[in-house]
Design an enzyme around this catalytic site. Structure first.
Site, PDB file in Angstrom:
ATOM      1  CG  ASN A  10      -1.718   1.241   1.387  1.00  0.00           C
ATOM      2  OD1 ASN A  10      -1.761   2.075   0.489  1.00  0.00           O
ATOM      3  ND2 ASN A  10      -2.370   1.386   2.541  1.00  0.00           N
ATOM      4  CE  LYS A  12      -0.018   3.009   4.819  1.00  0.00           C
ATOM      5  NZ  LYS A  12       0.135   3.060   6.259  1.00  0.00           N
ATOM      6  CG  HIS A  93      -5.697   1.973   5.241  1.00  0.00           C
ATOM      7  ND1 HIS A  93      -5.240   2.851   6.192  1.00  0.00           N
ATOM      8  CD2 HIS A  93      -4.713   1.062   5.054  1.00  0.00           C
ATOM      9  CE1 HIS A  93      -4.007   2.490   6.552  1.00  0.00           C
ATOM     10  NE2 HIS A  93      -3.673   1.395   5.886  1.00  0.00           N
ATOM     11  CD  GLU A  95      -2.632   5.340   6.896  1.00  0.00           C
ATOM     12  OE1 GLU A  95      -2.635   5.412   5.658  1.00  0.00           O
ATOM     13  OE2 GLU A  95      -1.707   4.814   7.560  1.00  0.00           O
ATOM     14  CD  GLU A 163      -3.333  -2.439   7.180  1.00  0.00           C
ATOM     15  OE1 GLU A 163      -2.264  -2.733   6.646  1.00  0.00           O
ATOM     16  OE2 GLU A 163      -3.913  -1.356   7.002  1.00  0.00           O
ATOM     17  N   GLY A 169       3.034   1.989  10.825  1.00  0.00           N
ATOM     18  CA  GLY A 169       4.079   3.010  10.761  1.00  0.00           C
ATOM     19  C   GLY A 169       4.808   3.252  12.066  1.00  0.00           C
ATOM     20  CB  SER A 208       5.395  -2.307  11.880  1.00  0.00           C
ATOM     21  OG  SER A 208       5.115  -0.957  12.186  1.00  0.00           O
TER      22      SER A 208
HETATM   23  P1  13P Z   1       3.263   0.154   7.545  1.00  0.00           P
HETATM   24  O1  13P Z   1       3.701  -1.156   6.917  1.00  0.00           O
HETATM   25  O2  13P Z   1       4.026   1.336   7.037  1.00  0.00           O
HETATM   26  O3  13P Z   1       3.195   0.052   9.029  1.00  0.00           O
HETATM   27  O4  13P Z   1       1.749   0.409   7.032  1.00  0.00           O
HETATM   28  C1  13P Z   1       0.822  -0.622   7.136  1.00  0.00           C
HETATM   29  C2  13P Z   1      -0.397  -0.232   6.415  1.00  0.00           C
HETATM   30  O5  13P Z   1      -1.128   0.640   6.838  1.00  0.00           O
HETATM   31  C3  13P Z   1      -0.686  -0.913   5.141  1.00  0.00           C
HETATM   32  O6  13P Z   1      -1.969  -0.654   4.686  1.00  0.00           O
END
Ligand code: 13P
Length: 247
Positions: A10, A12, A93, A95, A163, A169, A208
């Protein structure tokens, strides 16, 4: 039940034309591990260009609207992603749930809209640190799953990504026992909801994931791959994660 591992990056809000060589390199890496289904969900602006260099990787979007068209400035409909060359899309997601206020029923609507256009869907669920610390993570995630999973969900077009928000992150991951507990509970809930096909549905872990922890995470029961953020941006860090899924 044997489920083919699925490893998806992803990207982002990252990625410009200058990053196409990374996509090409990841596509080559994907070709080296055909037992793994590998993809990249890139910014919509990159989908068409990414498709030209994607090799054995699939290209997906990161969100779509639940409606087919209309007065929704800045949003993208599923058929737009498809026309650009996406074959998959992420919905729900954390976010977007946090930043755009997306609700479980919005997420279910997005999944159905994507499916109606023939896109495959990765539907995300996961608890905040506050909920994890309160001991309510399992019940929260199962309720989120129940309300976000659309009617007619099936393993040939929809996968789940667990997740935990506190792992995205942050460099933190749950213990392997915590991941096993959550994925096992999601599996049970899927079987209860959709019957035996729930055993075929893939459940990804995200948060992560990196080259150092991927093998251990992917070895946990009911972990069928990963949804990878930061470590998916470069072939040097994403390649070993694809390889770990093939092992
Ligand atoms: P990270 O791997 O950067 O922690 O992000 C995970 C994520 O949100 C994937 O959709």
């Amino acid at each position: 039940m044997a489920r083919r591992k699925l490893v998806v990056g992803n990207w982002k809000m990252n990625g410009l034309r200058a990053h196409l060589p990374q996509i090409a390199a990841i596509g080559e890496e994907a070709a080296a591990y055909p037992s793994v289904e590998t993809g990249l969900c890139v910014p919509a602006t990159l989908i068409t260009m990414a498709n030209e260099v994607k090799g054995a990787a699939f290209i997906g979007g990161q969100d779509c609207h639940a409606k087919g068209n209309g007065a929704h400035t800045g949003c993208l409909a599923a058929d737009m992603l498809k026309e650009a060359g996406a074959t998959w899309v992420i919905v729900g997601h954390s976010e977007r749930r946090a930043d755009q206020g997306e609700t479980d029923s919005d997420v279910a609507g997005k999944a159905l809209a994507a499916h109606a256009q023939g896109l495959k869907v990765i539907l995300c669920v996961g608890e905040s640190l506050e909920i994890r610390d309160s001991g309510e993570a399992l019940s929260f995630v199962l309720a989120q799953l129940e309300a976000s999973l659309p009617e007619g969900a099936a393993s040939d077009w929809l996968s789940i990504a667990y997740e935990p928000v506190w792992c995205i992150g942050t460099g933190r991951i749950p213990t392997m026992d915590q991941i096993a507990d959550m994925h096992g509970s999601i599996r049970n809930a899927l079987v209860q909801r959709i019957g035996d096909d729930g055993n075929a549905m893939r459940i990804l872990y995200g948060g992560s994931v990196n080259a150092a922890n991927a093998a251990e995470v992917f070895a946990v029961a009911d972990v069928d791959g990963g949804l990878v953020g930061g470590a998916s941006l470069k072939v040097e860090s994403f390649g070993p994660i694809i390889a770990a899924a093939a092992a």
